[in-house]
Structure formats: C-alpha cells, structure tokens
Write a protein that holds these residues in place. Sequence first.
Motif, PDB file in Angstrom:
ATOM      1  N   LYS A  41      16.578 -24.858  74.105  1.00 28.01           N
ATOM      2  CA  LYS A  41      15.211 -25.377  74.267  1.00 28.01           C
ATOM      3  C   LYS A  41      15.067 -26.194  75.551  1.00 28.01           C
ATOM      4  O   LYS A  41      14.027 -26.184  76.182  1.00 28.01           O
TER       5      LYS A  41
ATOM      6  N   MET B  11       8.044 -23.025  73.332  1.00 32.27           N
ATOM      7  CA  MET B  11       9.328 -23.550  72.849  1.00 32.27           C
ATOM      8  C   MET B  11       9.306 -25.080  72.821  1.00 32.27           C
ATOM      9  O   MET B  11       9.696 -25.693  71.829  1.00 32.27           O
TER      10      MET B  11
ATOM     11  N   HIS C 102       8.953 -25.342  68.878  1.00 33.03           N
ATOM     12  CA  HIS C 102      10.213 -24.820  68.358  1.00 33.03           C
ATOM     13  C   HIS C 102      11.188 -25.894  67.922  1.00 33.03           C
ATOM     14  O   HIS C 102      11.161 -27.009  68.409  1.00 33.03           O
TER      15      HIS C 102
END
Length: 156
Positions: free
Chosen positions: A13, A83, A87
């Motif tokens: 990430k 992301m 995420h």
Amino acid sequence: MVDVFSGRLLVSKDGRSVDPEEALQNKVVGLYFSAGWCSPCRDFTPVLCDFYTELLEETEPPAPFEVVFISSDHSAEEMVGYMRAMHGDWLALPFHDPYKHDLKKKYNITAIPKLVIVKQTGEVITDKGRKQIRDKGLSCFRNWLESADVFQNFSS
C-alpha cells in the motif's frame, strides 16, 4: 502462489516492492479484482478491510491470509488513490503489469468486485469469497484454511 506470481513483483500500500514468494508463502490468498470507480467495490472494500484486520491483527498468531489487489482502475493514479483511501494493508499487482489480463482470464473474471480465494498452487478454493465473507464473516476463513493444505498453527 509462487507459481501464479512467479518472476513478478507486487507492491504494498505504501508503494514498496514486495517479493510474492516471501509474502505469500504458506498463506491462503484472496485475489481481489476491484476498482475505485466501481460502487459495489467501494461498498465491499471496507468489509474486506475489517475481515483482513481481524484475521491479521486481532488473532495470535496472525492468520495465514493475504490479499492481492488486481486493479481495474482507469489509471495508475486512480489505483493508488483507491488503495490509499480504502484498502487494508495488503498487496497489489502493479497497475502497468499486463499480467492482470491473464489473471482475469485464468479466474474467469467477468464482473467486479470479485474475491477469488486460492491455494498456494493458484487452484481455486472458492470464487465466492465476497459472498462468503458477507454471509459468514470470519468463520469462512476456517473452511478456506481446511481446503488450502497450508501448514498452520492458526486457531480461532
């Protein structure tokens, strides 16, 4: 899983390159086909985040589970934004890697979001990961683990 991502790098990430052989070894892997522009994806991603967090951060030892995001975003910038915004701390196939098309074909992805749970060999445990998480919560992980032939000392 080594076979599936052999010779490739994944990204974390925070943008670091990650060796899939190391990161995915002895784990049940969820291939998450998704995109930031897709509202059902944006609806499910927080559910997957909670599931992931509970398995990895709230169990001792952490569950042998990893998610690899395969993006259907329109640009690398969209992918990174999605992301960062939504995420969990999982991995992704780099946006420009053409291998994502092979994965979509291999796992018969015709719509997103799709969460395909696979064994180390890349063999499918279930292509209904999203539905199972919604219906059964954490208990579905035990079934995946039993199907995965992963060495484990995980108990929930």
